[in-house]
Design a protein around this motif. Structure first.
Motif, PDB file in Angstrom:
ATOM      1  N   ALA A 223      56.203  77.639  50.712  1.00  0.00           N
ATOM      2  CA  ALA A 223      56.026  76.520  49.799  1.00  0.00           C
ATOM      3  C   ALA A 223      55.573  77.027  48.443  1.00  0.00           C
ATOM      4  O   ALA A 223      54.714  77.889  48.346  1.00  0.00           O
ATOM      5  CB  ALA A 223      55.000  75.548  50.382  1.00  0.00           C
ATOM      6  N   MET A 224      56.155  76.480  47.400  1.00  0.00           N
ATOM      7  CA  MET A 224      55.802  76.876  46.039  1.00  0.00           C
ATOM      8  C   MET A 224      54.855  75.835  45.465  1.00  0.00           C
ATOM      9  O   MET A 224      55.204  74.658  45.343  1.00  0.00           O
ATOM     10  CB  MET A 224      57.060  76.995  45.171  1.00  0.00           C
ATOM     11  CG  MET A 224      58.049  78.044  45.661  1.00  0.00           C
ATOM     12  SD  MET A 224      57.322  79.703  45.761  1.00  0.00           S
ATOM     13  CE  MET A 224      57.029  80.005  44.017  1.00  0.00           C
ATOM     14  N   LEU A 225      53.663  76.268  45.125  1.00  0.00           N
ATOM     15  CA  LEU A 225      52.663  75.357  44.585  1.00  0.00           C
ATOM     16  C   LEU A 225      52.830  75.242  43.071  1.00  0.00           C
ATOM     17  O   LEU A 225      53.043  76.225  42.376  1.00  0.00           O
ATOM     18  CB  LEU A 225      51.261  75.864  44.917  1.00  0.00           C
ATOM     19  CG  LEU A 225      50.880  75.841  46.396  1.00  0.00           C
ATOM     20  CD1 LEU A 225      49.566  76.582  46.621  1.00  0.00           C
ATOM     21  CD2 LEU A 225      50.765  74.411  46.904  1.00  0.00           C
ATOM     22  N   ARG A 226      52.692  74.035  42.575  1.00  0.00           N
ATOM     23  CA  ARG A 226      52.757  73.811  41.129  1.00  0.00           C
ATOM     24  C   ARG A 226      51.426  74.120  40.450  1.00  0.00           C
ATOM     25  O   ARG A 226      51.376  74.332  39.247  1.00  0.00           O
ATOM     26  CB  ARG A 226      53.153  72.360  40.849  1.00  0.00           C
ATOM     27  CG  ARG A 226      54.551  71.990  41.331  1.00  0.00           C
ATOM     28  CD  ARG A 226      54.934  70.595  40.871  1.00  0.00           C
ATOM     29  NE  ARG A 226      54.001  69.587  41.364  1.00  0.00           N
ATOM     30  CZ  ARG A 226      54.084  68.997  42.542  1.00  0.00           C
ATOM     31  NH1 ARG A 226      55.062  69.341  43.390  1.00  0.00           N
ATOM     32  NH2 ARG A 226      53.212  68.084  42.918  1.00  0.00           N
ATOM     33  N   THR A 227      50.348  74.129  41.233  1.00  0.00           N
ATOM     34  CA  THR A 227      49.017  74.383  40.680  1.00  0.00           C
ATOM     35  C   THR A 227      48.961  75.743  39.998  1.00  0.00           C
ATOM     36  O   THR A 227      49.478  76.733  40.524  1.00  0.00           O
ATOM     37  CB  THR A 227      47.966  74.318  41.808  1.00  0.00           C
ATOM     38  OG1 THR A 227      47.934  72.985  42.335  1.00  0.00           O
ATOM     39  CG2 THR A 227      46.590  74.709  41.299  1.00  0.00           C
ATOM     40  N   THR A 228      48.312  75.792  38.846  1.00  0.00           N
ATOM     41  CA  THR A 228      48.067  77.057  38.144  1.00  0.00           C
ATOM     42  C   THR A 228      46.688  77.572  38.533  1.00  0.00           C
ATOM     43  O   THR A 228      45.690  76.844  38.414  1.00  0.00           O
ATOM     44  CB  THR A 228      48.139  76.858  36.627  1.00  0.00           C
ATOM     45  OG1 THR A 228      49.444  76.397  36.274  1.00  0.00           O
ATOM     46  CG2 THR A 228      47.849  78.167  35.897  1.00  0.00           C
ATOM     47  N   PHE A 229      46.626  78.806  38.989  1.00  0.00           N
ATOM     48  CA  PHE A 229      45.362  79.387  39.428  1.00  0.00           C
ATOM     49  C   PHE A 229      44.784  80.257  38.323  1.00  0.00           C
ATOM     50  O   PHE A 229      45.521  80.924  37.590  1.00  0.00           O
ATOM     51  CB  PHE A 229      45.575  80.207  40.703  1.00  0.00           C
ATOM     52  CG  PHE A 229      45.985  79.361  41.871  1.00  0.00           C
ATOM     53  CD1 PHE A 229      45.030  78.732  42.654  1.00  0.00           C
ATOM     54  CD2 PHE A 229      47.330  79.154  42.163  1.00  0.00           C
ATOM     55  CE1 PHE A 229      45.408  77.932  43.722  1.00  0.00           C
ATOM     56  CE2 PHE A 229      47.710  78.356  43.224  1.00  0.00           C
ATOM     57  CZ  PHE A 229      46.744  77.734  44.002  1.00  0.00           C
ATOM     58  N   MET A 242      45.067  79.081  49.332  1.00  0.00           N
ATOM     59  CA  MET A 242      45.904  77.894  49.196  1.00  0.00           C
ATOM     60  C   MET A 242      47.347  78.170  49.618  1.00  0.00           C
ATOM     61  O   MET A 242      48.021  77.292  50.157  1.00  0.00           O
ATOM     62  CB  MET A 242      45.860  77.379  47.761  1.00  0.00           C
ATOM     63  CG  MET A 242      44.479  76.868  47.331  1.00  0.00           C
ATOM     64  SD  MET A 242      43.864  75.484  48.354  1.00  0.00           S
ATOM     65  CE  MET A 242      42.832  76.343  49.560  1.00  0.00           C
ATOM     66  N   GLN A 243      47.828  79.399  49.401  1.00  0.00           N
ATOM     67  CA  GLN A 243      49.182  79.724  49.837  1.00  0.00           C
ATOM     68  C   GLN A 243      49.274  79.751  51.359  1.00  0.00           C
ATOM     69  O   GLN A 243      50.279  79.330  51.945  1.00  0.00           O
ATOM     70  CB  GLN A 243      49.631  81.070  49.264  1.00  0.00           C
ATOM     71  CG  GLN A 243      51.112  81.347  49.453  1.00  0.00           C
ATOM     72  CD  GLN A 243      51.991  80.305  48.780  1.00  0.00           C
ATOM     73  OE1 GLN A 243      52.020  80.220  47.551  1.00  0.00           O
ATOM     74  NE2 GLN A 243      52.685  79.495  49.568  1.00  0.00           N
ATOM     75  N   ILE A 244      48.224  80.234  52.015  1.00  0.00           N
ATOM     76  CA  ILE A 244      48.191  80.214  53.478  1.00  0.00           C
ATOM     77  C   ILE A 244      48.219  78.780  53.995  1.00  0.00           C
ATOM     78  O   ILE A 244      48.965  78.446  54.926  1.00  0.00           O
ATOM     79  CB  ILE A 244      46.944  80.960  53.994  1.00  0.00           C
ATOM     80  CG1 ILE A 244      47.094  82.463  53.754  1.00  0.00           C
ATOM     81  CG2 ILE A 244      46.721  80.683  55.485  1.00  0.00           C
ATOM     82  CD1 ILE A 244      45.839  83.260  54.051  1.00  0.00           C
ATOM     83  N   VAL A 245      47.428  77.895  53.375  1.00  0.00           N
ATOM     84  CA  VAL A 245      47.430  76.489  53.778  1.00  0.00           C
ATOM     85  C   VAL A 245      48.799  75.868  53.533  1.00  0.00           C
ATOM     86  O   VAL A 245      49.358  75.172  54.396  1.00  0.00           O
ATOM     87  CB  VAL A 245      46.337  75.704  53.029  1.00  0.00           C
ATOM     88  CG1 VAL A 245      46.426  74.211  53.353  1.00  0.00           C
ATOM     89  CG2 VAL A 245      44.954  76.228  53.378  1.00  0.00           C
ATOM     90  N   SER A 297      43.047  70.961  43.042  1.00  0.00           N
ATOM     91  CA  SER A 297      44.381  70.588  42.582  1.00  0.00           C
ATOM     92  C   SER A 297      45.439  70.933  43.626  1.00  0.00           C
ATOM     93  O   SER A 297      46.331  70.119  43.926  1.00  0.00           O
ATOM     94  CB  SER A 297      44.684  71.299  41.266  1.00  0.00           C
ATOM     95  OG  SER A 297      46.018  71.073  40.854  1.00  0.00           O
ATOM     96  N   ALA A 298      45.350  72.141  44.189  1.00  0.00           N
ATOM     97  CA  ALA A 298      46.333  72.566  45.186  1.00  0.00           C
ATOM     98  C   ALA A 298      46.245  71.719  46.449  1.00  0.00           C
ATOM     99  O   ALA A 298      47.275  71.329  47.030  1.00  0.00           O
ATOM    100  CB  ALA A 298      46.133  74.039  45.519  1.00  0.00           C
ATOM    101  N   LEU A 299      45.036  71.413  46.889  1.00  0.00           N
ATOM    102  CA  LEU A 299      44.874  70.624  48.110  1.00  0.00           C
ATOM    103  C   LEU A 299      45.335  69.188  47.903  1.00  0.00           C
ATOM    104  O   LEU A 299      45.899  68.566  48.814  1.00  0.00           O
ATOM    105  CB  LEU A 299      43.416  70.678  48.574  1.00  0.00           C
ATOM    106  CG  LEU A 299      42.979  72.036  49.137  1.00  0.00           C
ATOM    107  CD1 LEU A 299      41.462  72.106  49.254  1.00  0.00           C
ATOM    108  CD2 LEU A 299      43.629  72.297  50.500  1.00  0.00           C
ATOM    109  N   ILE A 300      45.122  68.634  46.724  1.00  0.00           N
ATOM    110  CA  ILE A 300      45.656  67.303  46.421  1.00  0.00           C
ATOM    111  C   ILE A 300      47.181  67.353  46.418  1.00  0.00           C
ATOM    112  O   ILE A 300      47.857  66.458  46.955  1.00  0.00           O
ATOM    113  CB  ILE A 300      45.110  66.801  45.068  1.00  0.00           C
ATOM    114  CG1 ILE A 300      43.624  66.466  45.194  1.00  0.00           C
ATOM    115  CG2 ILE A 300      45.901  65.585  44.585  1.00  0.00           C
ATOM    116  CD1 ILE A 300      42.964  66.106  43.879  1.00  0.00           C
TER     117      ILE A 300
END
Length: 401
Positions: A223-229, A242-245, A297-300
């Motif tokens: 999955a590609m997250l849009r969140t910027t870390f 967050m990538q593992i989740v 942000s990532a979890l939301i």
């Protein structure tokens, strides 16, 4: 004897098989709700609580910290008495949405100010004069096992120290999380030619680590997250977590979809600020708050914020008064953060009593840290905390459900 460190390298570290101490082998009475993820963040070194959650209205605060105290006009006010360090600005959306609880005055009776011993107390949930062999999460997972469909009980990111998962939990330590995300061969292979039974057990543990790590590692179609870390070490730890989740959410073969582990622990190092504290502490709190904001942000984004609880811990706080090196020495109590979509935000615990310092200049204890653990066990996972914490500790009303 082969030391396990000889075959653990930057990807995976320990997945133990040690038994609980005699007398602690309990049977599970009810199934915990491990669909609710726990993320622990260790502020390693002993975070300075008074410059984190600041009693800015107290004249005594300014007297105790004439050069390192945070100026009143710089404090992010939470109410008329208490505020946050300005580097914690990224936490304000959580506070304003009442998704951040701050528990003040946390420690334990007769605090030990040795790094090694005090973190051992926090990790094992022991009293200051009590020595336990197992981490508190180890005891929780052995009494209430994590489903076999999960990759492992927990994952430790950014440290080889297992902490609350020591001596028995099925947990993976990702010392180099970026290598974990890139490489397929995480575990160094030891010599397989010996007939030594101990070596055979080591190899089996190694294989079990590898299998668990393979289940956690993001797939080609991750999955590609849009969140910027945020950049930096802690930002990378948060990104890995967050990538593992996110990847566990996409795996169709999981019998309990989207739940790779029941718990995670991240470590942010550097809080032992004996000298030149202001700049160092500002940087650390900035990393922490920006990492927390990105995690939220990532979890939301993954629709997991309401099913995740984030809690900080540290071996101790710092002394109330500054030292001669523009720093602070080992102290007793500190505030801790609990965050999540199910959190009932606000200030809890006991504010720092700056007029009641002990003979060493330390603050009195207000909340036993095991009350935080009891709250997690009972109100987050829905299990009896008494056999795990070896006693009854009052819980905190920091969760909505």
């Amino acid at each position: 004897m082969i030391n396990r460190r000889h075959f653990l390298r930057a990807g995976a570290a320990s997945l133990g098989a040690a038994a609980l101490r005699p007398g602690l082998a309990w049977s599970a009475a009810r199934a915990p709700d491990y669909a609710r993820l726990l993320i622990l963040i260790e502020l390693k070194g002993g975070n300075d609580g008074l410059n984190t959650v600041i009693p800015y209205a107290s004249p005594r605060y300014a007297q105790l910290r004439p050069t390192i105290g945070i100026a009143r006009e710089q404090v992010i006010a939470l109410d008329g008495q208490t505020g946050l360090h300005p580097a914690l600005q990224a936490l304000m959306p959580l506070w304003q949405q009442r998704e951040l609880a701050i528990v003040q005055g946390v420690s334990y009776s007769s605090p030990n100010l040795s790094h090694f011993r005090s973190i051992e107390i926090w990790n094992t949930a022991s009293a200051s004069d009590q020595y336990l062999d197992t981490g508190w999460l180890t005891r929780a997972f052995q009494r209430y096992p994590v489903p076999q469909s999960y990759a492992s009980d927990a994952v430790v990111i950014g440290s080889a120290e297992m902490g609350p998962l020591a001596n028995g939990a099925h947990a993976i330590a990702l010392v180099n999380p970026q290598q974990f995300l890139r490489d397929s061969n995480l575990v160094h292979s030891v010599d397989k030619t010996s007939g030594n039974p101990e070596l055979a057990h080591v190899l089996e543990v190694e294989h079990e680590i590898q299998r668990a790590a393979d289940r956690l590692r993001p797939t080609d179609g991750q999955a590609m997250l849009r969140t910027t870390f945020p950049p930096g070490n802690f930002g990378n730890l948060v990104k890995t977590a967050m990538q593992i989740v996110a990847d566990s959410e996409t795996r169709a073969d999981r019998r309990v979809p989207g739940k790779g582990v029941a718990a995670m622990r991240l470590t942010l190092n550097g809080f032992d600020t004996h000298h030149d504290q202001p700049g160092r502490h500002r940087n650390l709190l900035g990393q922490f708050s920006q990492g927390m904001a990105a995690m939220r942000s990532a979890l939301i984004e993954m629709n997991r914020w309401n099913a995740t609880l984030v809690a900080t811990y540290s071996e101790f706080g710092r002394r109330a008064g500054e030292n001669d090196s523009r720093g602070t020495d080992h102290g007793t109590v500190a505030p801790h953060f609990i965050a999540g979509g199910a959190v009932r935000g606000g200030l809890y615990g006991v504010p720092p009593a700056l007029d009641r310092l002990d003979a060493n200049g330390n603050l009195p204890v207000g909340v036993d840290f095991r009350s935080v653990y009891a709250t997690i066990l009972e109100h987050w996972w829905g299990v009896d905390s008494r056999p795990i914490l070896l006693g009854r500790y009052p819980t905190l009303p920091v969760l909505r459900t």
